[in-house]
Design an enzyme around this catalytic site. Structure first.
Site, PDB file in Angstrom:
ATOM      1  N   VAL A   1       0.856  -1.153   0.209  1.00 40.52           N
ATOM      2  CA  VAL A   1       0.033   0.015  -0.056  1.00 40.52           C
ATOM      3  C   VAL A   1       0.956   1.146  -0.059  1.00 40.52           C
ATOM      4  O   VAL A   1       0.752   2.129  -0.828  1.00 40.52           O
ATOM      5  CB  VAL A   1      -0.934   0.165   1.123  1.00 40.52           C
ATOM      6  CG1 VAL A   1      -1.767   1.584   1.305  1.00 40.52           C
ATOM      7  CG2 VAL A   1      -1.951  -1.040   1.045  1.00 40.52           C
TER       8      VAL A   1
ATOM      9  N   SER B   1       5.331   9.320   7.234  1.00 38.81           N
ATOM     10  CA  SER B   1       4.041   9.210   7.924  1.00 38.81           C
ATOM     11  C   SER B   1       2.864   9.887   7.232  1.00 38.81           C
ATOM     12  O   SER B   1       3.103  10.599   6.259  1.00 38.81           O
ATOM     13  CB  SER B   1       4.019  10.224   9.360  1.00 38.81           C
ATOM     14  OG  SER B   1       2.736  10.049   9.878  1.00 38.81           O
TER      15      SER B   1
ATOM     16  N   LYS C   1      10.733   9.609  13.934  1.00 44.50           N
ATOM     17  CA  LYS C   1       9.503   9.163  13.485  1.00 44.50           C
ATOM     18  C   LYS C   1       9.032   7.989  14.609  1.00 44.50           C
ATOM     19  O   LYS C   1       7.770   8.021  14.559  1.00 44.50           O
ATOM     20  CB  LYS C   1       9.580   8.083  12.217  1.00 44.50           C
ATOM     21  CG  LYS C   1       8.696   7.234  11.769  1.00 44.50           C
ATOM     22  CD  LYS C   1       7.452   8.163  11.429  1.00 44.50           C
ATOM     23  CE  LYS C   1       6.449   7.335  10.288  1.00 44.50           C
ATOM     24  NZ  LYS C   1       5.755   6.235  11.101  1.00 44.50           N
TER      25      LYS C   1
ATOM     26  N   HIS D   1       7.267  10.283  16.871  1.00 49.30           N
ATOM     27  CA  HIS D   1       5.980  10.866  16.193  1.00 49.30           C
ATOM     28  C   HIS D   1       4.889   9.723  16.514  1.00 49.30           C
ATOM     29  O   HIS D   1       4.004   9.852  16.949  1.00 49.30           O
ATOM     30  CB  HIS D   1       6.209  10.942  15.005  1.00 49.30           C
ATOM     31  CG  HIS D   1       5.059  10.842  14.061  1.00 49.30           C
ATOM     32  ND1 HIS D   1       4.352   9.741  13.758  1.00 49.30           N
ATOM     33  CD2 HIS D   1       4.460  11.912  13.264  1.00 49.30           C
ATOM     34  CE1 HIS D   1       3.319  10.064  12.978  1.00 49.30           C
ATOM     35  NE2 HIS D   1       3.367  11.283  12.708  1.00 49.30           N
ATOM     36  N   ASN D   2       5.180   8.203  16.149  1.00 54.41           N
ATOM     37  CA  ASN D   2       4.256   7.210  16.512  1.00 54.41           C
ATOM     38  C   ASN D   2       3.939   7.029  18.093  1.00 54.41           C
ATOM     39  O   ASN D   2       2.764   7.025  18.347  1.00 54.41           O
ATOM     40  CB  ASN D   2       4.928   5.914  16.018  1.00 54.41           C
ATOM     41  CG  ASN D   2       4.801   5.853  14.311  1.00 54.41           C
ATOM     42  OD1 ASN D   2       4.880   7.034  13.707  1.00 54.41           O
ATOM     43  ND2 ASN D   2       4.921   4.715  13.884  1.00 54.41           N
TER      44      ASN D   2
ATOM     45  N   GLU E   1       1.723   9.622  18.668  1.00 50.85           N
ATOM     46  CA  GLU E   1       0.347   9.124  17.720  1.00 50.85           C
ATOM     47  C   GLU E   1      -0.438   8.314  18.968  1.00 50.85           C
ATOM     48  O   GLU E   1      -1.747   8.311  18.915  1.00 50.85           O
ATOM     49  CB  GLU E   1       0.706   8.399  16.557  1.00 50.85           C
ATOM     50  CG  GLU E   1      -0.282   8.035  15.734  1.00 50.85           C
ATOM     51  CD  GLU E   1      -0.011   7.147  14.467  1.00 50.85           C
ATOM     52  OE1 GLU E   1      -0.273   6.026  14.584  1.00 50.85           O
ATOM     53  OE2 GLU E   1       0.713   7.690  13.735  1.00 50.85           O
TER      54      GLU E   1
END
Length: 484
Positions: A14, A130, A185, A188-189, A192
């Site tokens: 994807v 992201s 990252k 960031h996650n 999140e």
């Protein structure tokens, strides 16, 4: 079509498929390869038909189709597959060529891989990407780090495909050496995870405490999204609550309450524990997912363990406003903790992180994008040496303003037995952070009592350690001094 491609990509799942479509739409020719080569043909004859793609059926063919310096990007499953592909790619590259890992790799692996690839005379980039499927296609947030010499060769491609903010600035810039890109990252996650959990706690409060329907909650989150909390996650929560199942009921209520996770939140928590950083909200968010996974055990417990039976008798409209402030206050804490972790990692690994620039990278394209991030950028523009977001005047005043409603929400949740681990842990961090004195003096006394671990004194200089023979039966020998 150009005879040689600007960049090659391995992995047409994807994210990979959408990212190469994005690259091609910005004028780049892209060579593509997938381990299952039928996927290459399917893509070239399907979504990629008539476009500037070069389909390849081997790593050798992929590398041969690239302009120098060759740029080979992998979007494959994190872990061993990345190492396996690196070994397959290296024999087909020349000094100065670049290998790029665009997956969710663990940053210590990226540090190791960058050293290894550089030892072969090649360059390496580990970049966080992201934004999910839509972000990959329309403009993701990208966080590249690794070999600094590689950045000029990929900068135009990365910044062209990245999301743009209002002034046209791309949500992509060089983060730092080694594993810096994947570390940022990872944080960031983690943020999140925290954002999603506090929103879920707000949803449960509205549903179970206030008795709101999915449609009513849809309107609440719609209002939130037009105010201080405007963000991608609030926006999609608004939309999810309005989505109907085939029978007309709210689809969200027909979804099993067991959350999945891919490990990046856990990695963030482990990194914080390793570095001694209090990342409480994100940690609780990971544990909340773990508890949700114990569905059968929770069902069993619900049959035999009871909690408070009282009903909420207060002002519903006020509590909805208070929930907004609780979300806002907790969100600030999550970012404060995440930035604290990045600062500690920068010290440990010698990275020169641009904290305001990171906020800019997160302002568009990514899952945690929100209007809020512009305020973080301003905070670091004003003070590049800011030690904690809560010490910035804007964030200090905002949390102070939010705390009254935030406290009412936590009190109501605890009184009525609604679990809000992330909202409460964030509030406890705020109270601990603003406390000149914490009860760790008693804790050190306990450690010295049973293990002779020593302590420092308030009336002596830092760095002098003392031991007390608390029982009269111990000796004067102390253990090693403690670490802070």
């Amino acid at each position: 079509m150009k005879q040689k491609a600007d960049i090659g990509l391995i992995g047409l799942a994807v994210m990979g498929e959408n990212l190469v479509l994005n690259m091609e739409s910005k004028g780049f020719t892209v060579a593509v390869y997938n381990r299952t080569v039928e996927k290459v043909d399917h893509f070239i004859n399907g979504r990629g038909a008539g476009k500037n793609f070069i389909g390849t059926h081997s790593i050798e063919e992929l590398c041969a189709s690239l302009e120098r310096p060759r740029k080979v990007m992998m979007l494959v499953k994190a872990g061993q597959p990345v190492d396996d592909f690196i070994e397959l790619i290296i024999p087909h590259l020349e000094p100065g060529d670049i290998i790029i890992d665009g997956g969710n790799s663990h940053y210590p692996d990226t540090i190791r891989r960058a050293r290894y690839v550089e030892s072969k005379g090649l360059l390496y980039i580990g970049t966080g990407v992201s934004g999910g499927e839509e972000g990959a296609l329309l403009g993701p947030s990208m966080m590249p780090g690794g070999s600094p010499a590689a950045w000029p060769a990929v900068k135009n491609i990365f910044q062209s495909v990245a999301a743009k903010v209002e002034d046209g600035s791309p949500c992509c810039d060089w983060v730092g050496e080694g594993g810096a890109g994947h570390f940022v990252k990872m944080v960031h996650n983690g943020i999140e995870y925290g954002d999603m959990q506090i929103i879920c706690e707000a949803y449960q409060l509205m549903k179970d405490l206030l008795g709101l329907s999915a449609d009513e909650m849809h309107h609440v989150f719609k209002k939130y999204n037009e105010e201080e909390l405007g963000s991608y996650l609030i926006e999609i929560t608004r939309d999810i609550l309005a989505y109907k199942d085939e029978d007309g009921s709210a689809l969200v209520e027909n979804i099993l309450d067991t959350a999945g996770q891919k490990g990046t939140g856990k990695w963030t928590g482990v990194a914080a524990l390793d570095m001694g950083i209090p990342l409480t909200l994100i940690g609780e968010s990971v544990f909340a997912r773990c508890l949700s996974a114990q569905k059968e055990l929770r069902v069993k417990a619900s049959k035999v363990i009871s909690g408070p039976a009282s009903k909420f008798e207060g002002d519903k409209v006020q509590l909805i406003e208070d929930i907004k402030m609780a979300l806002y206050g907790a969100k600030i804490i999550s970012y404060a903790q995440g930035y604290n972790l990045m600062m500690e990692a920068a010290k440990e690994y010698g990275w020169n992180l641009n904290y305001g620039g990171i906020a800019l990278m997160w302002r568009g394209g990514c899952i945690i994008r929100s209007v809020f991030l512009g305020d973080i950028k301003k905070a670091f523009d004003k003070n590049p040496n800011l030690e904690n977001l809560l010490l910035d005047p804007f964030f200090k005043e905002t949390v102070e303003k939010a705390q009254a409603g935030w406290r009412r929400v936590c009190a109501a949740a605890l009184t009525h037995g609604i679990p809000v681990p992330a909202l409460t842990s964030a509030l406890c961090y705020f109270d601990g952070f603003r406390s000149e004195r914490l009860p760790a003096n008693l804790l050190q006394a306990q450690r010295d009592y049973f293990g002779a671990h020593t302590y420092e004194r308030v009336d002596k200089p830092r760095g002098e350690f003392f031991h007390t023979n608390w029982t009269g039966r111990g000796g004067e020998t102390a253990s090693t001094t403690y670490s802070v």
